[in-house]
Design an enzyme around this catalytic site. Structure first.
Site, PDB file in Angstrom:
ATOM      1  N   ARG A   1      10.789  -5.940   8.702  1.00 34.96           N
ATOM      2  CA  ARG A   1      10.806  -4.909   7.632  1.00 34.96           C
ATOM      3  C   ARG A   1      11.654  -5.396   6.453  1.00 34.96           C
ATOM      4  NH1 ARG A   1      14.388  -1.250   7.844  1.00 34.96           N
ATOM      5  NH2 ARG A   1      14.240  -0.668  10.045  1.00 34.96           N
TER       6      ARG A   1
ATOM      7  N   TYR B   1      -6.402   5.491 -12.906  1.00 32.81           N
ATOM      8  CA  TYR B   1      -6.965   5.526 -11.552  1.00 32.81           C
ATOM      9  C   TYR B   1      -6.574   6.872 -10.899  1.00 32.81           C
ATOM     10  CZ  TYR B   1      -7.057   5.043  -6.561  1.00 32.81           C
ATOM     11  OH  TYR B   1      -7.253   5.306  -5.231  1.00 32.81           O
TER      12      TYR B   1
ATOM     13  N   ASP C   1       0.004  -1.505 -14.863  1.00 26.35           N
ATOM     14  CA  ASP C   1      -0.913  -1.732 -13.751  1.00 26.35           C
ATOM     15  C   ASP C   1      -1.934  -2.771 -14.220  1.00 26.35           C
ATOM     16  OD1 ASP C   1      -3.070  -1.663 -11.991  1.00 26.35           O
ATOM     17  OD2 ASP C   1      -2.852   0.482 -11.587  1.00 26.35           O
TER      18      ASP C   1
ATOM     19  N   LYS D   1      -7.647  -5.791  -4.559  1.00 24.32           N
ATOM     20  CA  LYS D   1      -8.761  -6.090  -5.475  1.00 24.32           C
ATOM     21  C   LYS D   1      -8.865  -7.613  -5.710  1.00 24.32           C
ATOM     22  CE  LYS D   1      -9.077  -1.506  -6.073  1.00 24.32           C
ATOM     23  NZ  LYS D   1      -7.830  -0.967  -5.616  1.00 24.32           N
TER      24      LYS D   1
END
Ligand SMILES: Cc1ncc(COP(=O)(O)O)c(C=O)c1O
Ligand SMILES: N[C@@H](CCSC[C@H](N)C(=O)O)C(=O)O
Length: 442
Positions: free
Chosen positions: A91, A143, A217, A242
């Protein structure tokens, strides 16, 4: 294989416990191993053209593996009770993830990159920098998931969110003030493909509040085509789901910064909440990013042909590669290409539905950036979480079709689209070809 080259570990002559503690690189069989395997691309910044940097890595892997090993381990043994090893718990950090982060930092021309479990996790980490009463200025075409998270923060966490048409910097300037803690930009916007002047807005935001964080973004462009940090942004983030990965086989988010202190502030919630990318997905993303340039170039050239096909047959098309795009010059002053997402209107929701359902090669699917071509209706799919009233206020056409272009043969893609347009009744067919039906396109 042991470091001595014999390949046969000598367990019988293993070191005592005291020796093991004293010599952290001696393994359980007594082999004196090279330093802790922390493969990385240690040089900050790019030395070669991006096509080279995408595939070129240097590492300190003990076996010189060509492909970064997957350190599928939750914990790492320490050499003393005081800990202090380079890694202790996945983590907090993992060698495969570190390797990817350093590689991405280089590609994104950033001092530090952090990888998390999705694009939305990246935005969640970034917005944890905000405090109640802070103001966020963002776009009116975003988005759907970004809109949803911002709405959650404004409803539950006392963050004031201004949705402005960011294609008009003057409108942004009107709301910027000393409480503007963050400006959050998308360009091109999803799904209306509107272009935002990153440099101009970043300058004004920093003037209004020097500690304002301008976050961009960059999912639609990828670092191959646009580097927002070079235009004045403080934080750039992308959905690694993406273009960066390119095959729709993983979810990931990437955050990149130049300010190392800011990087530490962003690392804190990743470690605290546990959203760092898993070793296996880090490996997959590392593999995927190497082909970014060849994929994107093919996707872009296909997109250009498809955008021209639709426009020449009478449809209203939104794509920055078309001269008719109202912000063509602005886009190309910032970016090195037009990307591979475009949208078009038919003037009729039913017709759009029939087109989407008639296509065969084009899969009906959300997302973009994959090697396969996708077709969708944003108002019903990726942006359905924005309520119908808000969609209408923001002038989102309900009939909008979004095309996310892949690497297939472009003539096959056009033939499939032409057949879908005919089958859906979206075009008149004459001996001269097809033409969008009267009144159905703008
Ligand atoms: C522009 C944009 N940003 C961020 C995201 C979020 O990424 P993810 O799906 O990886 O959470 C998406 C899509 O999901 C997107 O289209
Ligand atoms: N059901 C999902 C929809 C994800 S949309 C993914 C992508 N960003 C796109 O624009 O297609 C959700 O509710 O988030």
């Amino acid at each position: 294989m042991s470091a001595s080259g014999s390949g046969v570990p000598n367990a019988a002559s293993g070191p005592s416990n005291a020796l093991k503690k004293g010599f952290p690189h001696v393994d359980l069989q007594g082999n004196d191993l090279p330093p802790s395997p922390a493969p990385s691309s240690p040089h900050a910044g790019r030395r070669y053209a991006i096509a080279t940097e995408l595939v070129f890595t240097e590492g300190s892997d003990q076996y010189n593996a060509s492909s970064v090993p997957i350190y599928q381990s939750a914990t790492f043994k320490q050499s003393s009770g005081g800990g202090g090893g380079e890694y202790d718990y996945t983590r907090s950090g993992n060698p495969t993830r570190t390797h990817l982060e350093r590689h991405l930092a280089k590609i994104m021309s950033a001092q530090r990159a952090l990888v998390v479990s999705s694009g939305m996790a990246a935005l969640d980490v970034i917005t944890r920098l905000l405090r109640p009463g802070d103001e966020v200025v963002t776009g009116d075409d975003l988005y759907g998931g970004t809109n949803r998270l911002l709405k959650y923060l404004s409803t539950n966490n006392g963050i004031i969110v201004h949705h402005i048409d960011t294609t008009q910097p003057e409108k942004v300037f009107e709301v910027l003030n000393s409480k503007t803690a963050m400006v959050l930009l998308e360009t091109p916007t999803n799904p209306l493909i509107k272009i935002v002047d990153i440099g101009r807005i970043a300058r004004a935001a920093h003037e209004a509040n020097p500690s304002c964080l301008v976050s961009v973004d960059n999912t639609m462009m990828s670092p191959l085509l646009l580097n927002p940090l070079e235009l004045g942004a403080d934080i750039v983030y992308e959905s690694g789901t993406k273009y960066l990965s390119g095959h729709h086989d993983l979810m990931a988010g990437v955050i990149a910064v130049n300010d190392l202190a800011l990087g530490e502030r962003l690392y804190f919630p990743i470690n605290a909440s546990g959203c760092g990318l898993s070793p296996f997905d880090s490996w997959l993303l590392m593999r995927g990013v190497k082909t970014l340039k060849v994929r994107m170039e093919q996707q872009q050239s296909n997109s250009q042909r498809i955008a021209e096909f639709l426009e020449s047959n009478g449809f209203k098309v939104r794509y920055p590669g078309l001269r008719s795009h109202p912000q063509y010059d602005l886009h190309h002053s910032m970016a090195r290409g037009s990307g591979a997402v475009l949208s078009f209107e038919t003037g009729d929701v039913g017709v759009s539905e029939r087109i989407v359902e008639s296509a065969k090669i084009w899969a009906i699917s959300v997302s973009f950036g994959c090697v396969n071509s996708l077709i969708s209706m944003p108002c019903r799919m990726s942006h359905a979480s924005i309520d119908a009233k808000t969609r209408a206020e923001r002038a989102m056409p309900e009939d909008l079709i979004r095309l996310c272009v892949g690497i297939e043969d472009v003539d096959d893609l056009i033939d499939d689209l032409r057949r879908a347009l005919v089958q859906a009744g979206a075009v008149n067919v004459t001996l001269d070809g097809i033409q969008a039906r009267q009144g159905t396109s703008a």
